[in-house]
Each structure stands twice: as structure tokens, then as C-alpha cells.
Design a protein around this motif. Sequence first.
Motif, PDB file in Angstrom:
ATOM      1  N   ASP A   1      -1.621  -4.043  -6.425  1.00 14.39           N
ATOM      2  CA  ASP A   1      -2.606  -3.695  -7.458  1.00 14.39           C
ATOM      3  C   ASP A   1      -2.578  -4.666  -8.629  1.00 14.39           C
TER       4      ASP A   1
ATOM      5  N   LYS B   1       0.855  -1.183   0.000  1.00 18.37           N
ATOM      6  CA  LYS B   1       0.000   0.000   0.000  1.00 18.37           C
ATOM      7  C   LYS B   1       0.890   1.231   0.000  1.00 18.37           C
TER       8      LYS B   1
ATOM      9  N   ASP C   1       0.696   5.564   0.808  1.00 20.16           N
ATOM     10  CA  ASP C   1      -0.084   6.726   1.243  1.00 20.16           C
ATOM     11  C   ASP C   1      -0.099   7.838   0.195  1.00 20.16           C
TER      12      ASP C   1
ATOM     13  N   GLN D   1      -0.792   7.134  -2.928  1.00 15.94           N
ATOM     14  CA  GLN D   1      -1.694   6.597  -3.963  1.00 15.94           C
ATOM     15  C   GLN D   1      -0.970   6.162  -5.239  1.00 15.94           C
TER      16      GLN D   1
END
Length: 94
Positions: free
Chosen positions: A74, A64, A66, A68
Motif C-alpha cells: 500500500d 496482500k 485477507d 484488509q
Amino acid sequence: REAEAMILDGRVSVNGYTVTELGRKVRAFDDVVKLDGRRVRVPPAEETFWLALHKPKDCITAMKDDKQRRTVADLFPKASELQLLPVVSRSSLP
């Protein structure tokens, strides 16, 4: 880095003893490791597989982000279900 914070916060125990110093070695199949009182299980080899990926240039090696940015998670819709853990490897191969 999150694991280091958990250790320093005293949330991790090994064989019933709270660990608060980084670098403690454990034997994955012999020692009892707990996080917040719940046992951390290491899956047996027959339940584990490795996946090599030549990731796209615009993708970061993280689960992940922060900011984006696109991550390796993904690329795999079932990443959390599979408990995918990214491992960084740099190669000088062309």
C-alpha cells in the motif's frame, strides 16, 4: 507459503524434472526453473535494486492481506509493476 504449495502440487520443474519435495537448491543463472511450463526468470543484478524501509507501526510486511490490514504494498503504488518482494528483518537498533 504459496510457492511451497506449488512445489508440492508438482507445478515446478528444474532442468526438465518435476520437483515435489521442498528444499531443492537451484543455481539461479544456470538451472532452468519452470512454473506451469513457463520459465521463471531471475533478473540480472543491474535490473535489481534494494530498498530499505522503516515501515509504519500499523503496516504489516506482506503484499496482500485477507484481513484488509495495511501492507507495505500500500505504501508503493507501483508495487506489483516493480515486482516488489518484502523481506522481513528485525533489528534491535533504537
